[in-house]
Scaffold this active site. Sequence first.
Site, PDB file in Angstrom:
ATOM      1  N   ARG A  18       0.819  -1.226   0.000  1.00  7.46           N
ATOM      2  CA  ARG A  18       0.000   0.000   0.000  1.00  7.46           C
ATOM      3  C   ARG A  18       0.852   1.277   0.000  1.00  7.46           C
ATOM      4  O   ARG A  18       0.531   2.225  -0.732  1.00  7.46           O
ATOM      5  CB  ARG A  18      -0.964  -0.034   1.189  1.00  7.46           C
ATOM      6  CG  ARG A  18      -2.110  -1.020   1.003  1.00  7.46           C
ATOM      7  CD  ARG A  18      -2.995  -1.087   2.224  1.00  7.46           C
ATOM      8  NE  ARG A  18      -2.269  -1.550   3.398  1.00  7.46           N
ATOM      9  CZ  ARG A  18      -2.737  -1.509   4.642  1.00  7.46           C
ATOM     10  NH1 ARG A  18      -3.942  -0.994   4.878  1.00  7.46           N
ATOM     11  NH2 ARG A  18      -2.027  -1.969   5.650  1.00  7.46           N
ATOM     12  N   ASN A  36      -6.436  -2.823   1.999  1.00  7.51           N
ATOM     13  CA  ASN A  36      -6.360  -4.284   2.035  1.00  7.51           C
ATOM     14  C   ASN A  36      -7.752  -4.840   2.272  1.00  7.51           C
ATOM     15  O   ASN A  36      -8.540  -4.260   3.011  1.00  7.51           O
ATOM     16  CB  ASN A  36      -5.473  -4.761   3.200  1.00  7.51           C
ATOM     17  CG  ASN A  36      -3.998  -4.741   2.862  1.00  7.51           C
ATOM     18  OD1 ASN A  36      -3.620  -4.590   1.707  1.00  7.51           O
ATOM     19  ND2 ASN A  36      -3.161  -4.890   3.871  1.00  7.51           N
TER      20      ASN A  36
END
Length: 778
Positions: A18, A36
Site C-alpha cells: 500500500r 487491504n
Amino acid sequence: MIAKFFRINGLVQGVGFRPTVYRIARELGLNGEVFNDAEGVGVVLEGEDNQVLAFPEAMRQGKPPLARIDYIHMSDTPVKGYTDFTITESQEGKVKTAITADAATCKACLEDMFTPGNRRYRYAFTNCTHCGPRFTITKHLPYDRPQTTMAPFKMCPQCQKEYTDPLDRRFHAQPNACPVCGPELCFENARGEAIEGDPIDLTIDAIRAGKIVAVKGLGGFHLVCDARNPQAVAELRQRKGRDEKALAVMMANAKSAALYAEISEAARSILESVARPIVLLPKKANIDLPGIADGLSDIGIMLPYTPVHWLLFHSLAGKPDGAQWTESLCLNEMLVMTSANRSGEPLVIGNDEALEKLSGIADFFLLHNRDILTRCDDSVVRMVGEKPIFIRRSRGYAPEAIKFDQAIEPTFAAGAYLKNTAALTRDEDVFLTQHIGDLENTQTTEAYREAASHLAHLYEIKPQVVVSDAHPDFFSTRYAAKLADETHAKFFSIYHHAAHIGVAMAELNRKEPTLGLALDGVGLGPGKEIWGGELLMVKRTGFERWGTLLPLPLPGGDIAAHEPRRMGASVLTLLKKESLIEKFFPTLPNAAHFGSLVTNCKLSPASSSVGRLFDALSALLGLCDIQHDEARAAMLLESTAYKAVPHVHRDGFEIKGGQLNLLPFLDKIVCAHSSLDTQSVSQWAADFHATLACGLVQLTLRACRQTDYRGPIALTGGCMANRILTACLVNELHAQNMESYYPQKVPAGDGGLALGQVWLAHLALEAQADQFIFEGDR
C-alpha cells in the site's frame, strides 16, 4: 477526468504494497484510496486518463521486493471527487489473498541494528515491510497486527508514528517493534532460571565454552554449538540421539562460507536469497569438521536470517560498527544450527515446551516472549548444475502458492508417510504446508493435523475433493478418508509412483500423457508389490507401467531398508554366489546360511526399489553395512562417486521383458572385490551411477518407440536428490535428443508428493473419471 478501480491479487499484504501504491499514485498526480481486504488490495484512482492508465505498468515495475503480482484487474467506477490519495483501513470479506513466507532481515534493518545510537541498535526483533516474520506468526487474513502473535505488544509513540506514515518503510509492518515496546530476549539455564547480562553475549560465551544452547528462532528452536569444536558436536549428537545424519551449519556470509565450500554463482544467489535455505554445497578439499558431515561430499550451510542470528555473529566478530561487516568480513566462526527436537519428534516452538523437552539436551536457553504460532523447519536446497532441487521445502518458501494455469476444485491432498507435506488448493493456487516430517508417532501426526487445519483456516478453504496415497495404512491416508467422509467430498487414492510423475506434470501444467521415471525407496504398487524403480505413462484417468527394475528380495522385509548388508547378501544370492556372504558380511546373523532366507519369498518380499539397489552396492563396496538414517548408504555411495569421472559399462545391464537388470554390473564388483582400494571404490561407485542412468534411458527409449511418445521425460522420486544420478540421466537423455524435466518448485521426493496428488485428481475429474487407476504392464 476518469475514475478506475483496480483489483490487485497475489502476495500483496504485509510486504509494503500500500505505501508503494501511495507513492506511485502521488508521482502520477492521482487522487483516490488504497486498502487491504480478504481478496488482496483494492485501489481507486481518479485523474487524467493517461495517468490513470499508466498505473498498472508503474505498479509492476515498482512493486516492493517481497511482493508478487498475479494480476491487476481494472474496471470503471464513478468519479467521487477525491481531493487527495489516502490509505484506508482493511476491509473484511472472503479470503482470496495470500500470506508471504518469512523473510530474511533486509539490509536497511541491518543498518539500523548495527549503527550505534540508532534506537534499534542490537535489537533482536528489528523488521520492516521488506523483511521479518509472516507465516509463522499469522493466525488469519487479512494480515493485520491483531491477527498475529504481535497483538499483545502495544506500539510506543515512535513505532506508531512509523506504522502510520505511508512514506516510512515500516508503514503497517505488523511485527514493528523496538526495545521500548517490543518482545525481549532472556538467557536461562536448564532449570529455567534467568541469568543476568546481555543474552546474546551470554550465548556466545556458552558456545565458546563448548556448551549447547537452545535458541528460539522464527519457526522453532535450534540447538546451537561451535561447529569447530568436535567435543561439543559429539556431545550434541549423543544427547539428541542423532548418530549419522549430517548437521547444518550457519556462517556469517557467503564470503565466509567459501572458506569451506565450493559456491557457484547460482548457489550463492540461493544462499543469499530472502528465503535463506540450507544449501548443500560441495566441501572444499582437505576440509576436516568432525561430526558435521562425516563421509559426505557436501556440507549444508545457511546464512543468518533473523536479527538474533545476526547478533550472534556480531558478537563473534567483536561488534563492529555499521552493517558493512555483514558482507565484507570473512569470519572463520561456524555454528551448528540443527532442529531442536528429539529424533523423530516435531520441532519445539514454545518456551515451556523447550525447557521440558530439551533440558536433557541443551545446557542453556536463549528465549524470547513472542509466540511462534506455526512450527516451520529450515528449507534444504541442492544444486544440480545451475538449477536448484528441493530436498525440503519449508521456512522461507511455505506457504507461497504453486500456480496452475487454471482454477481447480478446492482440494485437500494428504501427501505421503515420509517427509510429509499436505496441500490445499484455492482457485489457481496450490498451498503446500511446511515440512511436517515422517508420520511415525503421535507427536508428528498431531503436528500434521495442526498444519493442515491452520492452512485451511488461514485461507478459508473447504475441500470438495480429497486425495491420498493408495497405501491403506498411512496415517495421512486414514486422515484423508475421514475428512472426505465428514465433508462429503469426492475421494481419490493415487498410487505413490504415479503421484511422483504427477509432480512434474503439475509444475509444467501438463495434461497430456506423460512418460516418466519414478525412482525412490519404496511405495505400494497396485498388486501390493513394493515398487521403487518405475517407468510409467501417466494420463488423465490412470497410468501404465512400461518398465521397471529387476526386483531384488528384501531379506527379512522392512529391516532390509536399515541394513544394506542384507541387500548385498540378496545380490550375492541372485548371482548364485551365496557362499561369499560370510566373507563379505561376517557380522550378518547366520551369514553362512543367509541365502536360504533370501530365497524364501514369504520372508523376503521382492522390490524394484532403486534405493535398495543403491544400498546393495554401498554394502558390496564396503561403505555401509547398517544405516541408522534413511538413505545414508546411498549418500555415502554418491559422495564416494564424486571423486571420480563416471563411465558407462554397456555390458553392465540387460533389458528383458521391460525389466532393467543391473546384476551384470554388480557381478563385476564382486569379482573385483579382492583388489578394491579407495580409488577403485570411487570409480566403481561413479560408474554405477552412469551405468544405471544409461540403462534407465535405454528402457525409456524402448517405451518411446513403442508408444511414439515425443514429450518430456519426467525425472521424479527421492533418488533425484542424487546430484550425480540426475545429471547422468539429463545428459544421457539429451544425447538421445530427448527433453527431460525434474521438479524444481517442490521436492522430487515424498515432500512434494501432495502436489502430484492434487494434479492427477484434477485430471481425473476433468475426464469425469470416478477413480484414478493402474491399467497394467505394457
